[in-house]
Design an enzyme around this catalytic site. Structure first.
Site, mmCIF file in Angstrom:
data_model
loop_
_atom_site.group_PDB
_atom_site.id
_atom_site.type_symbol
_atom_site.label_atom_id
_atom_site.label_comp_id
_atom_site.label_asym_id
_atom_site.label_seq_id
_atom_site.Cartn_x
_atom_site.Cartn_y
_atom_site.Cartn_z
ATOM 1 N N ASP A 8 27.781 -29.071 86.881
ATOM 2 C CA ASP A 8 28.428 -28.433 87.990
ATOM 3 C C ASP A 8 29.206 -27.349 87.685
ATOM 4 O OD1 ASP A 8 30.789 -29.494 87.210
ATOM 5 O OD2 ASP A 8 31.023 -30.830 88.633
ATOM 6 N N CYS A 65 30.430 -31.778 83.127
ATOM 7 C CA CYS A 65 31.237 -31.463 84.481
ATOM 8 C C CYS A 65 32.711 -31.189 84.026
ATOM 9 C CB CYS A 65 31.155 -32.610 85.418
ATOM 10 S SG CYS A 65 31.571 -34.396 85.027
ATOM 11 N N THR A 67 35.264 -33.426 83.997
ATOM 12 C CA THR A 67 35.806 -34.451 83.001
ATOM 13 C C THR A 67 34.597 -35.099 82.011
ATOM 14 O OG1 THR A 67 35.747 -36.164 84.697
ATOM 15 C CG2 THR A 67 37.745 -35.188 84.538
ATOM 16 N N HIS A 98 24.372 -46.377 67.424
ATOM 17 C CA HIS A 98 24.450 -47.764 67.755
ATOM 18 C C HIS A 98 23.820 -47.796 69.178
ATOM 19 C CE1 HIS A 98 27.847 -49.561 65.068
ATOM 20 N NE2 HIS A 98 26.970 -49.064 64.314
ATOM 21 N N HIS A 133 21.021 -53.313 66.853
ATOM 22 C CA HIS A 133 21.272 -52.292 67.912
ATOM 23 C C HIS A 133 20.212 -52.325 68.986
ATOM 24 C CE1 HIS A 133 24.582 -51.351 65.561
ATOM 25 N NE2 HIS A 133 23.985 -50.747 64.533
HETATM 26 C C1 RB5 Z 1 34.694 -31.214 90.154
HETATM 27 O O1 RB5 Z 1 35.957 -30.480 90.658
HETATM 28 C C2 RB5 Z 1 34.825 -32.328 89.319
HETATM 29 O O2 RB5 Z 1 35.154 -33.511 90.171
HETATM 30 C C3 RB5 Z 1 33.622 -32.737 88.331
HETATM 31 O O3 RB5 Z 1 33.369 -31.561 87.753
HETATM 32 C C4 RB5 Z 1 33.937 -33.870 87.352
HETATM 33 O O4 RB5 Z 1 35.109 -33.952 86.743
HETATM 34 C C5 RB5 Z 1 33.544 -35.327 88.206
HETATM 35 O O5 RB5 Z 1 33.546 -36.255 87.515
#
Ligand code: RB5
Length: 143
Positions: A8, A65, A67, A98, A133
């Protein structure tokens, strides 16, 4: 090996670093976007990448993304996908050994690109482990 990659807006810069890194390898990369810094919805890109992996059109997927959390949640809705959210090399390696992870999720706001690229190198090279596994994976995933 064919790799599908998607991100994203939060993962765009890291995705571009990864594309440069993979361009120097003999891997085939299918970039599913996003292609600009405009705000987009990560589940759309998770689905594009996971559909390619689940269909067998690609062997592995990489999703980025902010996080990595949203991408991993969305990716794991597909019963053929075993997506691992990793922030360091040990779990990236173990997710292959695993868990036979077929998608790696990264958080571009969590780790730097140097670490991410080394994790990808290790993740792509590491083979799946032994039968104990496989037995466990079959308990939650179609394989
Ligand atoms: C976008 O701002 C953010 O929410 C997305 O990149 C991600 O971290 C979501 O899990």
């Amino acid at each position: 090996m064919k790799i599908a990659i998607g991100c994203d807006h939060g993962g765009l810069t890291l995705k571009n670093d990864i594309l440069d890194f993979l361009a120097a390898s003999d891997l085939q990369v299918m970039d599913q976007g996003t292609f600009s810094s405009d705000s987009v919805d990560y589940p759309i890109f998770a689905k594009k990448v996971c559909d390619l992996v689940a269909s067998g059109a690609c062997d592995r997927g990489i999703l980025i993304c902010g996080t990595g959390i949203g991408m991993s949640m969305a990716a794991n809705r597909n019963e053929l996908i075993r997506a691992a959210l990793c922030h360091e090399i040990f779990t990236a390696r173990m997710s292959r050994e695993h868990n036979d992870a077929n998608v790696l999720c990264l958080g571009a706001r969590v780790i730097g690109s140097g670490l991410a690229l080394e994790m990808i190198r290790v993740w792509l090279e590491t083979k799946f482990g032994d039968d104990r596994h496989l037995r466990r994976i079959k308990m939650f995933s179609k394989i």
